[in-house]
Design a protein around this motif. Sequence first.
Motif, short mmCIF file in Angstrom:
data_model
loop_
_atom_site.label_atom_id
_atom_site.label_comp_id
_atom_site.label_asym_id
_atom_site.label_seq_id
_atom_site.Cartn_x
_atom_site.Cartn_y
_atom_site.Cartn_z
N UNK A 3 0.82 -1.21 0.00
CA UNK A 3 0.00 0.00 0.00
C UNK A 3 0.85 1.26 0.00
N UNK A 4 1.90 1.22 0.82
CA UNK A 4 2.79 2.38 0.91
C UNK A 4 3.46 2.65 -0.43
N UNK A 24 -5.74 14.01 2.60
CA UNK A 24 -5.28 12.62 2.70
C UNK A 24 -6.18 11.70 1.88
N UNK A 25 -5.55 10.83 1.10
CA UNK A 25 -6.34 9.79 0.43
C UNK A 25 -5.78 8.44 0.81
N UNK A 26 -6.50 7.40 0.47
CA UNK A 26 -6.07 6.08 0.93
C UNK A 26 -5.88 5.10 -0.21
N UNK A 27 -5.13 4.04 0.09
CA UNK A 27 -4.99 2.90 -0.81
C UNK A 27 -5.46 1.69 -0.01
N UNK A 28 -6.44 0.99 -0.54
CA UNK A 28 -7.04 -0.13 0.21
C UNK A 28 -7.14 -1.37 -0.66
N UNK A 29 -7.34 -2.49 0.00
CA UNK A 29 -7.66 -3.71 -0.72
C UNK A 29 -9.18 -3.73 -0.88
N UNK A 474 2.21 -9.75 2.88
CA UNK A 474 2.71 -8.37 2.85
C UNK A 474 1.89 -7.45 3.75
N UNK A 475 0.71 -7.92 4.15
CA UNK A 475 -0.14 -7.08 5.02
C UNK A 475 0.34 -7.02 6.46
N UNK A 476 1.16 -7.99 6.87
CA UNK A 476 1.46 -8.12 8.30
C UNK A 476 2.09 -6.89 8.96
N UNK A 477 3.11 -6.28 8.35
CA UNK A 477 3.73 -5.14 9.06
C UNK A 477 2.73 -4.04 9.38
#
Length: 550
Positions: A3-4, A24-29, A474-477
């Motif tokens: 996402x980052x 602020x905008x977001x990136x999501x699944x 990859x989601x864990x951190x």
Amino acid sequence: MIKEIIHAHLVTSLDKLGISHAKEFSVEVPNITEYGDYSSNCAMILAKENKKAPKALAEIIVKEIKKNKDYKKVSVAGPGFINFQLAPAFFQRIFWEIHKAGADYATSDFGQGEKVLIEFISANPTGPLNIVNARAAAFGDTLYRVMQKTGYKPAREFYINDAGNQVDILAESLELRLRELHGEKIGEFPYEAYHGDYVKHLAQKLNANEGVRVFMMTEKDRMEHLKEFALNEILEMQRLSLERFDVIFDGWVSEKTLRSEGVVEEVLSYLTEADCTYEKDDAIWFASTKYGDDKDRVLMKSDGSITYFVPDLAYHLTKIQRGFSTLIDIFGPDHHGYVPRIKAAFKALGYDDKMLEIIFLQQVNLFESGERVKMSKRAGKIVTMDDLINEVGKDAARYFFIARKASAHLNFDLELALKQNNENPVYYCQYAHARICSIIKKAKKDKVWPKTFKKELLVKLNKPEELSIIQKLSDLPELLTLIAIYREPHRLTTYLEELSAMVHKYYARYQIVSSKSKTLSQARLMLLYTVKNVMAIVFELMGISAPEKM
RNA sequence: GCCCCUGUAGCUCAGGGGAUAGAGCAGCGGUUUCCUAAACCGUUGGUCGGAAGUUCGAUUCUUCCCAGGGGCGCCA
């Protein structure tokens, strides 16, 4: 971490295109897989400040983003979402990083070494730990582990209420049981006394050690002696229960010791200096209503003794003196009325009350055969933490306790936790881990297992299931930092169940160790080996074992 | 009376200002010459407690109401 990266790509592209992005905008699944691997709402968020229609803005951004080869497909959908489908090479690159990190994966310095004191359980030392204590143990310890992993400097503490009048009652209860043991008729056991069988056991032990000697002491000496004996025994009992639960405290702070160090007088004088105490009805009061409490509170009773509040406040002040900048208290549901007064004291003494954070765990209801198990401490009818561990084991107990968010009432179904089958999520997750171990064993036996996994194997990982697993890994951190920020350990179980489901599905769909292609086998082994490591990290954070075989 | 928590599928619960609300279990129907069937595949099931408000958009935020649980000591 993905996402980052996408967010950063977007920012670079926006800058290049001269599109302002103050908001602020977001990136999501996205929740629907057809929309792509990731999705951003940036065009909709930024439409207003750039005076463009969301969809038109999205088209411009997409045109720029498409130049990047990391994406297989970028498209505009719905009211202006930008959907990203990632190229397998992107996933493979990410996977390689995870694979190389090993057991250190998701370790971060996010917390920047902030010193956090997590106080939990702090049960009265008058009996065995109960199931609410067990919930607090699982919750507090898991939060501790996650905060440590994410770069905080947390510490776990247990405050021992060994100075109040409940300890006198304990000593009196013990004396009665002792007399009973010597054949004295004690009549009906007093309502206020501790009825649990453990008091009888304590009496037996004391009697075996010292016999009638106890009764040759003066009344005063005997009570002191009984108190000390009972306290030591019970604390040791509690410590052992916690050890069985894999919960080790960094500190045990005794109220009695604190009092003997004169901190009570200190706190009283601080409050007096702050001009928020007064005398009424021969007692000394804290004018907590000045600082938001709904009524004033007694500090010193008319008989000259001190209330629980004063040493507890003193204890909290020592935490600050020891350099902790965030104080987390994990309380049971019956203490919420206590919060305004301790926060008031913080304010009165000039501390920021925001550094004190109180998490309430709601109650635990035990169910057996569909019936709620009624518990009463006075009557000695409690299900202890030890009973629970004996009954369902540490793994299941810890799992069920952290599977719910703190604010949710927890219904603990003893039968479900006992079931070693598919109704029980603990086993579902542990079985996924065990299955991978089993595959690895077979790979070694069949001589398919390589000394090291080569980077060239990565291109073989291109099946949709494989890419989804990588995405999940990859989601864990990010998940761990969210758990640390919001103090929500329960998210670990959701994550683990999702990852386990992916493993079981993958296992059922694909042959991993196959004689047809050694490189393909090794690529898949590399994936599962890394999944196993990530699962082990999560199990460790939950304090649950990761079995190699079941 | 005041305060805290909860109300999402038959059950236990996730989720969360946006595109068709999810999981596990239970129910129904399948899968085993092959790395553990403690698994997998398919399928049934929801006016997100009710009402109003804020918003381009509310199941999510605010207020009120209803229902359930807990708390309101000179106990700790």
